[in-house]
Each structure stands twice: as C-alpha cells, then as structure tokens.
Write an enzyme that holds these catalytic residues in place. Structure first.
Site, PDB file in Angstrom:
ATOM      1  N   HIS A 195       0.819  -1.215   0.000  1.00  0.00           N
ATOM      2  CA  HIS A 195       0.000   0.000   0.000  1.00  0.00           C
ATOM      3  C   HIS A 195       0.848   1.258   0.000  1.00  0.00           C
ATOM      4  O   HIS A 195       1.898   1.332   0.637  1.00  0.00           O
ATOM      5  CB  HIS A 195      -0.989   0.006   1.172  1.00  0.00           C
ATOM      6  CG  HIS A 195      -0.391   0.140   2.539  1.00  0.00           C
ATOM      7  ND1 HIS A 195      -0.196   1.369   3.152  1.00  0.00           N
ATOM      8  CD2 HIS A 195       0.033  -0.786   3.429  1.00  0.00           C
ATOM      9  CE1 HIS A 195       0.309   1.189   4.357  1.00  0.00           C
ATOM     10  NE2 HIS A 195       0.464  -0.113   4.549  1.00  0.00           N
TER      11      HIS A 195
ATOM     12  N   ASP B  16       6.323   2.511   6.241  1.00  0.00           N
ATOM     13  CA  ASP B  16       5.092   1.731   6.207  1.00  0.00           C
ATOM     14  C   ASP B  16       4.121   2.470   5.298  1.00  0.00           C
ATOM     15  O   ASP B  16       3.535   3.472   5.712  1.00  0.00           O
ATOM     16  CB  ASP B  16       4.533   1.598   7.621  1.00  0.00           C
ATOM     17  CG  ASP B  16       3.177   0.945   7.687  1.00  0.00           C
ATOM     18  OD1 ASP B  16       2.790   0.268   6.717  1.00  0.00           O
ATOM     19  OD2 ASP B  16       2.479   1.125   8.704  1.00  0.00           O
TER      20      ASP B  16
ATOM     21  N   GLU C 141      -5.253   1.322   2.909  1.00  0.00           N
ATOM     22  CA  GLU C 141      -4.877   0.309   3.900  1.00  0.00           C
ATOM     23  C   GLU C 141      -4.879   0.866   5.316  1.00  0.00           C
ATOM     24  O   GLU C 141      -5.296   0.178   6.257  1.00  0.00           O
ATOM     25  CB  GLU C 141      -3.492  -0.253   3.565  1.00  0.00           C
ATOM     26  CG  GLU C 141      -3.129  -1.521   4.340  1.00  0.00           C
ATOM     27  CD  GLU C 141      -2.539  -1.276   5.730  1.00  0.00           C
ATOM     28  OE1 GLU C 141      -2.449  -2.230   6.527  1.00  0.00           O
ATOM     29  OE2 GLU C 141      -2.167  -0.117   6.025  1.00  0.00           O
ATOM     30  N   GLU C 142      -4.400   2.095   5.494  1.00  0.00           N
ATOM     31  CA  GLU C 142      -4.251   2.638   6.847  1.00  0.00           C
ATOM     32  C   GLU C 142      -5.590   2.859   7.552  1.00  0.00           C
ATOM     33  O   GLU C 142      -5.615   3.081   8.767  1.00  0.00           O
ATOM     34  CB  GLU C 142      -3.463   3.945   6.811  1.00  0.00           C
ATOM     35  CG  GLU C 142      -1.994   3.795   6.426  1.00  0.00           C
ATOM     36  CD  GLU C 142      -1.154   3.032   7.455  1.00  0.00           C
ATOM     37  OE1 GLU C 142      -1.695   2.683   8.518  1.00  0.00           O
ATOM     38  OE2 GLU C 142       0.027   2.783   7.178  1.00  0.00           O
TER      39      GLU C 142
ATOM     40  N   ASP D 294       4.192  -6.037   3.458  1.00  0.00           N
ATOM     41  CA  ASP D 294       3.979  -4.938   4.400  1.00  0.00           C
ATOM     42  C   ASP D 294       5.074  -4.992   5.452  1.00  0.00           C
ATOM     43  O   ASP D 294       5.673  -6.049   5.679  1.00  0.00           O
ATOM     44  CB  ASP D 294       2.588  -5.041   5.045  1.00  0.00           C
ATOM     45  CG  ASP D 294       2.045  -3.697   5.503  1.00  0.00           C
ATOM     46  OD1 ASP D 294       2.841  -2.757   5.680  1.00  0.00           O
ATOM     47  OD2 ASP D 294       0.812  -3.597   5.685  1.00  0.00           O
TER      48      ASP D 294
ATOM     49  N   HIS E 156       4.874   3.624  12.710  1.00  0.00           N
ATOM     50  CA  HIS E 156       3.920   4.714  12.945  1.00  0.00           C
ATOM     51  C   HIS E 156       4.530   5.838  13.776  1.00  0.00           C
ATOM     52  O   HIS E 156       3.825   6.564  14.479  1.00  0.00           O
ATOM     53  CB  HIS E 156       2.628   4.198  13.582  1.00  0.00           C
ATOM     54  CG  HIS E 156       1.726   3.524  12.598  1.00  0.00           C
ATOM     55  ND1 HIS E 156       0.374   3.342  12.819  1.00  0.00           N
ATOM     56  CD2 HIS E 156       1.969   2.996  11.366  1.00  0.00           C
ATOM     57  CE1 HIS E 156      -0.167   2.723  11.771  1.00  0.00           C
ATOM     58  NE2 HIS E 156       0.790   2.510  10.883  1.00  0.00           N
TER      59      HIS E 156
END
Length: 349
Positions: A73, A190, A224-225, A245, A325
C-alpha cells in the site's frame, strides 16, 4: 535451484526516496500512484486504476492456471483539517492510527482545494515552557490541544480562509528522509518501503528477460491505513495473495531491521499456514535471511481481502521497520532480502 535475478539496489533506494518525498495520506494518494506507474513504464504489464483509485498491475505469466496476487500500500498516516480556530490556527483529525506525540513539532503541508500548498508546524496549544511552565509536560496530547501553526500572516479564521484553507483539506507530515550507513530513516516506510520492493522485483525480473511463473496481479492499494485497502480490485480467479507490508521491530518482537520477516499471525488471527511454510521453503532454498514473527497490534490488506470474502490463501512478508507509525527506520539489507523473496515467489512453480 535457479539463481534469482540481480536487484538494482541503487535504483530501489532512489525510487523509495522519491516515493517517500511524495505526500500520500490515505485519501490523497494520486501523486504517489502516478509515480509508481511511471516507475513501471516499459515493463510488459498492463496497468489500470480501480474506481476506488488503487493501481492494478497485471503481468501475464508462463502459465495462467492459478493466477497469483501481490499487494503493498502507498497510502500513509496523515490528517485533515477539522476546524479553523478563531486564532487562525488549525485543529486536525487523524487519518490512520497514530499518537499525536509522534508528530508533535513536525512540519507539514496543507493541500487546499485550489491547489495551493501551505506550510505549517503541528504544535501543542501550550507549546512554550516560558509561557506555560509545567503544563507543557503535563498536558495529555489529544485532538483538542494540538494545532497547526501556519507559516502565513494570520491571526483569525477569516484570514486563514482567505488563504484558501477550508475544513476537509488534507495535511501531510514531512517524511524527513535520510539514507546513512545503509539505514533508511523516514516517516511512512510503512508501506512505501514495500511498494519500492515490489517495483524493484518487477524491474529485476524484466531486466533478466523473465516473467512470472503464473500470471500475477499486483494491487498498490490506497486505503490500507483505514482498514479496507485491498478489499476490492483482484480478479475472482486469483488463487492466493502475497501481502508485502512492514515487519514490526521492537521489544518482544523477533523481527529486526536487517532481515525480511514472515508474519504468521497478527491482531486478526493466523495467516495461511501452508502458504507461509512454502515461503519459508523458498527463503531457505535461496538463502534469503528472514525472521518469523507475530504482531499483536497489526492488521493488513490481506485480511481486508479476506473480510470482504476473498477465497484465497494469504501470507505476509516485509522488511523489518523500527518505530513503526513514528519516525521509522529500516536497513537496505532488509529491503534487498524482501525484494529477493518476492522474486523467489514470482518465479516459483
């Protein structure tokens, strides 16, 4: 066992750097998707956008008896303007799951409807210790106490609106990309690190004059998030799905920044056991350095497809990423290992 095609690591890192520097919070991913399309030009693939905006890449394989899926993603964490405050500053709403303290003090860009891009900084409302003393440390970081200080002459909501800013405008935080001593550190590894690995694997395969063993459909997802990125976009005849991922690195985890990792279970349960074991066999056969891990606070596009009714085997691999994150970091060795693993999968019988 055949040797895997050579990877152009310099090109991988160059593309990753450009992708990281292209803002793409969930819902505002068109620029990053266009950059990915450009990177794949000249390959024997067909590309299209779904109505949802994702990029679908199809590469006809040596056989078409059991088409395979691949997904990574391009959307990242970010924010949107929730309110224009009376003092001219902006209250935000999060896009994706992160804590405000991980972006406090970070510079950002507000994307207005007219196309103007306005710079600012995310700060605590009581940011100055010389003014607020202990409140700077004691204030819990929540939506109501965070604001964007704009780099414009504005002290009122009217002045801010005159700049073209309005509720609903997207906000992207600066990635601060640096490549040093083999480490790549940046926000949003990410999952842009994995998009770069997929692109590098496709380019390496083409440069070697090869094609996938089975027709392969790669979906570069864009939601995706927020949990539903790859829920749609794959053809019904697809037999299995390899999710690429990031692997979570930290206390209690088996993953590290120098290996690719195989996730066998996350917050939504285990992945497909037989497919995961087949990937381990491929890594062992090609001497790809990898770890096996479980992520208790993690979900993926593979499960989004499962929850949407996808009847396929799903497994997940990716490079180890520290401080996910947050301000993230990985190593080129993990990127190379992940890319080689993708190649091994694409060429496997």
């Amino acid at each position: 066992m055949m040797s895997l095609p050579a990877i152009d690591t310099a090109d991988l890192v160059n593309f990753l750097t450009r992708l990281l520097n292209t803002p793409s919070p969930t819902g505002f991913t068109h620029r990053a998707l266009s950059l990915t399309e450009q990177a794949l030009e000249g390959l024997p693939v067909t590309m299209r956008r779904t109505r949802k905006g994702a990029l679908v890449i199809r590469w006809e394989g040596e056989r078409n008896t059991a088409p395979r899926g691949l997904t990574a993603h391009v959307d990242t964490l970010g924010a949107m303007v929730k309110e224009i405050k009376p003092n001219g500053r902006l209250k935000l709403t999060k896009v994706g799951g992160f804590a405000w303290n991980t972006v406090e003090g970070e510079n950002c860009t507000v994307f207005t409807r007219s196309g103007r891009e306005i710079r600012g900084t995310l700060l605590l409302t009581k940011a100055s210790s010389h003014v607020h003393s202990s409140a700077v440390n004691e204030t819990k970081r929540e939506d109501d106490v965070m604001e964007v200080r704009l780099d414009e002459r504005t002290t009122s909501a009217e002045q801010t609106r005159a700049l073209g800013i309005e509720v609903g405008d997207f906000v992207a935080f600066d990635p601060r990309v640096e490549v040093i001593n083999g480490f790549v550190r940046s926000r949003h590894l990410d999952d842009k690190a994995c998009v770069a690995c997929v692109v590098a694997a496709f380019k390496a395969l083409h440069a070697a004059g090869k094609k996938p063993a089975q027709t392969t459909i790669a979906l570069i997802s864009n939601y995706e998030e927020v949990g539903h990125g790859a829920a749609t976009g794959f053809p019904p005849e697809m037999s299995e799905l390899l999710v690429v991922d990031m692997a979570a690195v930290g206390e209690g985890q088996n993953s590290d920044e120098f290996h690719a990792s195989l996730c066998v279970k996350d917050s939504r349960g285990p992945y497909h056991h037989e497919m995961s074991n087949r990937l381990r066999d491929l890594a062992d056969a090609h001497q790809i350095p990898y770890k096996v891990d479980i992520y208790p606070y993690y979900g993926s596009d593979g499960e989004a497809y499962w929850y949407a009714g996808g009847d396929v085997a799903v497994a997940l691999i990716g490079p180890g990423v520290d401080a996910s994150h947050n301000y993230e970091r990985t190593h080129i060795e993990a990127l190379e290992a992940t890319t080689r693993w993708i190649l091994a999968y694409l060429l496997s019988e």
